[in-house]
Design a protein around this motif. Structure first.
Motif, PDB file in Angstrom:
ATOM      1  N   GLU A 278       0.838  -1.204   0.000  1.00 25.23           N
ATOM      2  CA  GLU A 278       0.000   0.000   0.000  1.00 25.23           C
ATOM      3  C   GLU A 278       0.872   1.252   0.000  1.00 25.23           C
ATOM      4  O   GLU A 278       0.623   2.186  -0.777  1.00 25.23           O
ATOM      5  N   LEU A 279       1.896   1.283   0.868  1.00 25.58           N
ATOM      6  CA  LEU A 279       2.752   2.464   0.932  1.00 25.58           C
ATOM      7  C   LEU A 279       3.528   2.644  -0.365  1.00 25.58           C
ATOM      8  O   LEU A 279       3.648   3.768  -0.867  1.00 25.58           O
ATOM      9  N   LEU A 280       4.021   1.571  -0.921  1.00 28.00           N
ATOM     10  CA  LEU A 280       4.759   1.657  -2.185  1.00 28.00           C
ATOM     11  C   LEU A 280       3.880   2.254  -3.277  1.00 28.00           C
ATOM     12  O   LEU A 280       4.312   3.141  -4.026  1.00 28.00           O
TER      13      LEU A 280
ATOM     14  N   ALA B 259       2.450   6.876  -6.677  1.00 23.75           N
ATOM     15  CA  ALA B 259       1.424   7.815  -7.144  1.00 23.75           C
ATOM     16  C   ALA B 259       1.819   9.260  -6.834  1.00 23.75           C
ATOM     17  O   ALA B 259       1.663  10.143  -7.686  1.00 23.75           O
ATOM     18  N   ILE B 260       2.341   9.498  -5.638  1.00 23.92           N
ATOM     19  CA  ILE B 260       2.772  10.848  -5.262  1.00 23.92           C
ATOM     20  C   ILE B 260       3.860  11.323  -6.213  1.00 23.92           C
ATOM     21  O   ILE B 260       3.822  12.453  -6.711  1.00 23.92           O
ATOM     22  N   ARG B 261       4.807  10.452  -6.482  1.00 20.14           N
ATOM     23  CA  ARG B 261       5.903  10.824  -7.382  1.00 20.14           C
ATOM     24  C   ARG B 261       5.408  11.051  -8.804  1.00 20.14           C
ATOM     25  O   ARG B 261       5.904  11.950  -9.497  1.00 20.14           O
ATOM     26  N   ALA B 262       4.452  10.278  -9.250  1.00 16.58           N
ATOM     27  CA  ALA B 262       3.902  10.460 -10.600  1.00 16.58           C
ATOM     28  C   ALA B 262       3.200  11.809 -10.715  1.00 16.58           C
ATOM     29  O   ALA B 262       3.307  12.483 -11.741  1.00 16.58           O
ATOM     30  N   ILE B 263       2.511  12.202  -9.665  1.00 17.71           N
ATOM     31  CA  ILE B 263       1.783  13.473  -9.676  1.00 17.71           C
ATOM     32  C   ILE B 263       2.735  14.650  -9.556  1.00 17.71           C
ATOM     33  O   ILE B 263       2.627  15.628 -10.286  1.00 17.71           O
ATOM     34  N   ASN B 264       3.675  14.562  -8.604  1.00 14.21           N
ATOM     35  CA  ASN B 264       4.567  15.684  -8.319  1.00 14.21           C
ATOM     36  C   ASN B 264       5.767  15.765  -9.240  1.00 14.21           C
ATOM     37  O   ASN B 264       6.380  16.823  -9.368  1.00 14.21           O
ATOM     38  N   GLY B 265       6.118  14.653  -9.882  1.00  6.16           N
ATOM     39  CA  GLY B 265       7.266  14.647 -10.783  1.00  6.16           C
ATOM     40  C   GLY B 265       8.575  14.873 -10.042  1.00  6.16           C
ATOM     41  O   GLY B 265       8.675  14.689  -8.836  1.00  6.16           O
ATOM     42  N   GLY B 266       9.576  15.271 -10.766  1.00 10.12           N
ATOM     43  CA  GLY B 266      10.881  15.565 -10.178  1.00 10.12           C
ATOM     44  C   GLY B 266      11.789  14.355 -10.108  1.00 10.12           C
ATOM     45  O   GLY B 266      11.368  13.221 -10.311  1.00 10.12           O
TER      46      GLY B 266
END
Length: 120
Positions: A49-51, A56-63
């Motif tokens: 779940e955390l992974l 998802a957070i990284r996909a949205i925020n990018g970088g």
């Protein structure tokens, strides 16, 4: 607060969630994040779940990130899974976020709505 588990969010639920994210106290936000991230609703967040959340957070925020989502997830569990059972309880999640600056930063960025509020 708790949302009905009907698979939908109505306008009042949306307003309540938005208010919490924008104005809620840190403890309230962390508890809400925990409920949001506990996808299967079993009262714990497991590595999978955390992974998925981190991805998802990284996909949205990018970088660019120094570590992979898998490495970050493993680091979080190594640091805040106090009893070592492979799951994060609500208490472990809240205390861990308070004590681990990197994890807290990721949690706070996960629902950062400042760019949306700025557009409104």
């Amino acid at each position: 607060f708790a949302f009905p588990q009907d698979g939908y969010i109505d306008f009042m639920e949306y307003v309540a969630a938005l208010s919490l994210v924008l104005r809620g106290k840190m403890e309230q936000k962390l508890r809400w994040y925990f409920k949001l991230y506990d996808v299967d609703g079993n009262g714990c967040i497991d590595r999978h779940e955390l992974l998925n959340i981190i991805k998802a957070i990284r996909a949205i925020n990018g970088g660019d990130h120094e570590t992979s989502a898998e490495e970050f997830t493993n680091r979080v569990f190594d640091r805040i899974d106090v009893n070592g059972d492979g799951e994060l309880s609500l208490d472990e999640f809240v205390e861990g976020a308070r004590k681990d600056e990197e994890f807290m930063e990721v949690m706070m960025k996960s629902l950062d709505l400042s760019h949306i509020v700025a557009m409104i």
